[in-house]
Write a protein that holds these residues in place. Structure first.
Motif, PDB file in Angstrom:
ATOM      1  N   GLN A 559     -31.629  -7.286 -29.159  1.00  0.00           N
ATOM      2  CA  GLN A 559     -32.442  -7.859 -28.592  1.00  0.00           C
ATOM      3  C   GLN A 559     -31.437  -8.138 -26.997  1.00  0.00           C
ATOM      4  O   GLN A 559     -31.961  -8.117 -25.928  1.00  0.00           O
ATOM      5  CB  GLN A 559     -33.272  -8.408 -28.907  1.00  0.00           C
ATOM      6  N   ASP A 563     -30.507  -3.817 -26.010  1.00  0.00           N
ATOM      7  CA  ASP A 563     -31.727  -4.409 -25.548  1.00  0.00           C
ATOM      8  C   ASP A 563     -31.535  -4.828 -23.886  1.00  0.00           C
ATOM      9  O   ASP A 563     -32.326  -4.510 -22.704  1.00  0.00           O
ATOM     10  CB  ASP A 563     -32.988  -4.745 -25.700  1.00  0.00           C
ATOM     11  N   GLY A 564     -30.597  -5.339 -23.684  1.00  0.00           N
ATOM     12  CA  GLY A 564     -30.356  -6.269 -22.378  1.00  0.00           C
ATOM     13  C   GLY A 564     -29.284  -5.435 -21.560  1.00  0.00           C
ATOM     14  O   GLY A 564     -29.418  -5.284 -20.212  1.00  0.00           O
ATOM     15  N   ASN A 567     -32.379  -3.045 -20.816  1.00  0.00           N
ATOM     16  CA  ASN A 567     -33.344  -3.796 -19.663  1.00  0.00           C
ATOM     17  C   ASN A 567     -32.414  -3.779 -18.037  1.00  0.00           C
ATOM     18  O   ASN A 567     -33.786  -4.037 -17.077  1.00  0.00           O
ATOM     19  CB  ASN A 567     -33.930  -5.083 -20.466  1.00  0.00           C
ATOM     20  N   ALA A 570     -32.402  -0.978 -16.104  1.00  0.00           N
ATOM     21  CA  ALA A 570     -34.540  -0.863 -15.316  1.00  0.00           C
ATOM     22  C   ALA A 570     -34.760  -1.439 -14.276  1.00  0.00           C
ATOM     23  O   ALA A 570     -35.259  -1.560 -13.370  1.00  0.00           O
ATOM     24  CB  ALA A 570     -34.997  -0.916 -16.911  1.00  0.00           C
ATOM     25  N   LYS A 571     -33.822  -3.514 -14.298  1.00  0.00           N
ATOM     26  CA  LYS A 571     -33.858  -4.592 -13.461  1.00  0.00           C
ATOM     27  C   LYS A 571     -33.446  -3.578 -12.265  1.00  0.00           C
ATOM     28  O   LYS A 571     -33.841  -3.820 -10.975  1.00  0.00           O
ATOM     29  CB  LYS A 571     -33.594  -5.614 -14.380  1.00  0.00           C
TER      30      LYS A 571
END
Length: 613
Positions: A559, A563-564, A567, A570-571
Motif C-alpha cells: 500500500q 502503490d505509493g 500513485n 499518477a499524481k
C-alpha cells in the motif's frame, strides 16, 4: 470385457454427480435414489472385479490421455488384489453411508448437492484406487481433497464448519507438497511415473528413502498422522455420515493405501519404512491418550481413527505389509459402524456431548447393540474383526525385533479398550443426564439397517485373516504370504490388555467403585492431554501468527511503497497535466503569440546550431 466394465465402476458415480448438479435442486429428496443406485452399480461391478481377481485375474487397462512429443500421460485401471479389496470396501461403505443419510439428512435444504458431493467423492476415491501411475493417483488424490473440503464444510453457514473445511484443506496441502516433490524427483531420475516400471527399476537406497519419505508426507496429511493430524478432529463439524465415509474407508485410508501401493519403492529405501513405523507409533499412542479426555462423541471417534491409522502405518513400517492392509480392511467396517452409530445417537438426542447422555440402551436397542459390537472390534476383543488385524500388527512388530514399538502398541491397545468402553458405558448405560432423553427413540429402518449390516462385518470380517482360516486375507493381498504361527505371548497380551481396559472403564464409568476424578483436571499431565498436547496452539504461535504478521507487513509495503510509487507517478502526471491545461486559454491571439515566440526560439536555435553569428 474388462476394458468395458472397469471404467464403469468410476464412470457411473461421475454421471450421478453430473445429473444431480443439474437436477438435484429440482428433485429434492429423490436425489438420494440416483446417487444410491449409482454406488450400488459400482458395488456390484466391484464385487465382480474381486471375483475375477480371486479367479487368478490381474490386469492393467491403459488409455493415452495426453501426448506431447515423446511424452505420454496414460490413464487407466489397475486391477490386482489390493485394488480389488479397496474397490469393494469403498463402494460398500459408501453405499451404506448413503442409505443411512436418507434418514439423517432428510429435509436438508441442500439435499441434492449433498448426494452430488458424495457421488463425486466416491468416484475420486475409486479413481485413486485404480491408478496405475502416479499422475492419475495425484489427480484423484486432489479430487478427494476438494470434495472432502466441500463435505466437511457442507453446513458452511456455521463458522466452525467453514473454518474446519479450510483447515482440513490447508493442512493436507502441506503434506501434498511433499508428495508432489517426490513425483518430480521420480520423474527426473526414472523418466516415468508408471508404477509397474518404477517398481522394477533399481534405486540407490538413499534416493529411494528420500523419495519415499517425501511421498509419505502426502500420507501424513491425508491419513492424519503426527504432526499433521490436527485437521481431522475439527472435521467433525461436517454431517455425521460424512465423518463415517471420510474417516472410515475413504479419504483417511488414501494415505495408507498410498504407502501400501508404493511398498516396493519403500522397500528399496529401508530407512523410509523405519520412519513410517516411528511416525505411526507416535500417532497411535498420542491420539489414544487424547481420546481419553475427549467428551464429544464424534471427537472421541475421530481421535480413535487417528490412532488406528497410526496402527496401520506401524504395521506397514515394521514390514507387516499384509497386516497393515488387513487392519485397513477391518477398520473400515467397525469405524464406519461406530460413526453411523454416533449419528443415530445424535439424531435421537440432538447433542454430541457424552456427559449429556446416558441410559440410551433402554430406548435404542439396535443402535446400542451394534455400537457395542463396533466397540468390541475396536477394542480388539476376539472374535471381533479388530482383534485379528491388531494382533497381526503386534505380531509383526514383535517378530521383526521392534521391541519398543511392540510395547507401545500394547499400551495403545489398552488405552483404546478403555476409552472405547468409557464412551459406551457413559452413553448407553447408567441414568439419563438430560431432559431431552425423554424424546429419544430408535432411528428409522433406513438408518438401522446399515448399522446391522456393518455390525455383521465388524463381527465376521476379521475371520478372513485369522490363523483358523490360514490367514486367507493376507495370502490374497500378498501372494506367497505364509501364515504366521499363533504366538501365545502376543495373543495373550493382546486379549489381556483389551479386557483390562474394558474392566477399568466399567469400574470407572459403569459403577461407583472408583472416584470420579482419579487424576485431577488441574494435573499437568491431564491438562497436556486434554489440550491435545497444545499442537494447535503451537501452530498458532509458530506458523499462523508470524504468517499473519508477515502478511500485514507485505500489505502495508504494497500500500505504501508499491502503490505509493504507482500513485505518485499518477499524481505527478495529473499535476503536470493540470499545469499544462492553463496554457489552453481558447484565445486565438494567445496561440498566435505562442507560435511567434516558438518561431523566434527556433530561429535562434538554428543560428546557434549552424554557427551563424
Amino acid at each position: 470385457m474388462l476394458a468395458y466394465y472397469l471404467p464403469l465402476i468410476v464412470l457411473v458415480p461421475i454421471l450421478s454427480f453430473i445429473t444431480l448438479v443439474i437436477f438435484g435442486k429440482r428433485w429434492g429428496g429423490k436425489s438420494a435414489y440416483v446417487s444410491i443406485a449409482a454406488v450400488l452399480i459400482s458395488l456390484g461391478l466391484s464385487i465382480k472385479a474381486l471375483i475375477d481377481v480371486l479367479g487368478g485375474l490381474s490386469t492393467k487397462v491403459l488409455f493415452t490421455w495426453a501426448s506431447i512429443g515423446s511424452f505420454h500421460i496414460t490413464f487407466g485401471f489397475l486391477l490386482d488384489p489390493l485394488s480389488a479389496m479397496m474397490l469393494v470396501v469403498v463402494t460398500l461403505v459408501s453405499a451404506l453411508v448413503q442409505i443411512f443419510s436418507m434418514g439423517y439428512m432428510h429435509g436438508d435444504k441442500r439435499y441434492g448437492w449433498f448426494y452430488a458431493c458424495l457421488s463425486m467423492f466416491t468416484a475420486s476415491m475409486l479413481l485413486l484406487v485404480f491408478a496405475p501411475n502416479y499422475v492419475q493417483m495425484y489427480m484423484a488424490w486432489e479430487g478427494v481433497g476438494v470434495f472432502s473440503y466441500l463435505l466437511i464444510g457442507f453446513w458452511f453457514e456455521k463458522r466452525s464448519a467453514s473454518q474446519a473445511a479450510k483447515k482440513a484443506f490447508m493442512v493436507t496441502r502441506v503434506g501434498d507438497l511433499g508428495f508432489a516433490i517426490a513425483l518430480i524427483l521420480l520423474y527426473v531420475h526414472a523418466g516415468t511415473l508408471d508404477m509397474g516400471k518404477l517398481f522394477a527399476m533399481h534405486f540407490a537406497p538413499a534416493l529411494a528413502a528420500t523419495i519415499s519419505i517425501l511421498m509419505f508426507f502426502g500420507a501424513v496429511g491425508k491419513s492424519a498422522q503426527f504432526p499433521l493430524h490436527v485437521w481431522l478432529p475439527d472435521a467433525m463439524e461436517g454431517p455425521t455420515p460424512v465423518s463415517a465415509l471420510i474417516h472410515a474407508a475413504t479419504m483417511v485410508a488414501a494415505g495408507v493405501y498410498l504407502v501400501a501401493r508404493s511398498y516396493p519403492l519403500f522397500e528399496k529405501g529401508p530407512a523410509s519404512l523405519e520412519f513410517v513405523a516411528v511416525i505411526g507409533t507416535i500417532t497411535a499412542f498420542m491420539a489414544a491418550t487424547i481420546a481419553l479426555t475427549a467428551t464429544d462423541i464424534k471427537k472421541v471417534l475421530a481421535y480413535s481413527t487417528i490412532s488406528q491409522l497410526g496402527y496401520m502405518m506401524m504395521g506397514l513400517g515394521v514390514g507387516a505389509f499384509a497386516a497393515g492392509a488387513f487392519h485397513l480392511f477391518t477398520h473400515a467396517f467397525f469405524k464406519a459402524l461406530l460413526f453411523l452409530g454416533a449419528g443415530s445417537v445424535i439424531h435421537a438426542v440432538h447433542s454430541q456431548e457424552i456427559f449429556e447422555m446416558g441410559g440410551l440402551w433402554k430406548k435404542m436397542k439396535i443402535t446400542s447393540i451394534t455400537f457395542i459390537i463396533g466397540g468390541l472390534a475396536l477394542a480388539g476383543v476376539p472374535p471381533f474383526a479388530g482383534f485379528w488385524s491388531k494382533d497381526e500388527i503386534l505380531l509383526g512388530a514383535y517378530t521383526s525385533g521392534h521391541t519398543v514399538i511392540f510395547w507401545i502398541g500394547i499400551l495403545t491397545a489398552l488405552l483404546t479398550a478403555f476409552y472405547t468402553f468409557r464412551l459406551i458405558f457413559v452413553v448407553f448405560f447408567g441414568q439419563p443426564r438430560a431432559d431431552h432423553h425423554g424424546h429419544a427413540h430408535e432411528s428409522p429402518a433406513v438408518m438401522s439397517i446399515p448399522l446391522l449390516i456393518l455390525g455383521f462385518f465388524a463381527l465376521t470380517a476379521g475371520l478372513l485373516g485369522s490363523p483358523f482360516m490360514h490367514n486367507a486375507f493376507q495370502g490374497f493381498i500378498a501372494p506367497g504370504h505364509e501364515a504366521e504361527a499363533i504366538n501365545p505371548l502376543v495373543m495373550g497380551l493382546s486379549v489381556a490388555v483389551a479386557l483390562i481396559g474394558i474392566t477399568a472403564a466399567w469400574l470407572k464409568y459403569g459403577t461407583q467403585l472408583l472416584p470420579e476424578n482419579i487424576i485431577g483436571k488441574n494435573n499437568p499431565v491431564y491438562k497436556l492431554v486434554a489440550n491435545k498436547y497444545y499442537m494447535d496452539e503451537l501452530y498458532q504461535y509458530v506458523l499462523i501468527t508470524p504468517t499473519h504478521v508477515l502478511a500485514r507487513f507485505v500489505l502495508k509495503f504494497d500500500q505504501i511503497v508499491v502503490d505509493g510509487i504507482v500513485n505518485g507517478v499518477a499524481k505527478a502526471t495529473a499535476a503536470f497535466g493540470s499545469g499544462m491545461k492553463r496554457l489552453q486559454t481558447g484565445y486565438v491571439q494567445n496561440y498566435a503569440l505562442f507560435m511567434l515566440v516558438g518561431l523566434i526560439i527556433l530561429i535562434i536555435w538554428s543560428f546557434r546550431f549552424l554557427g551563424i553569428h
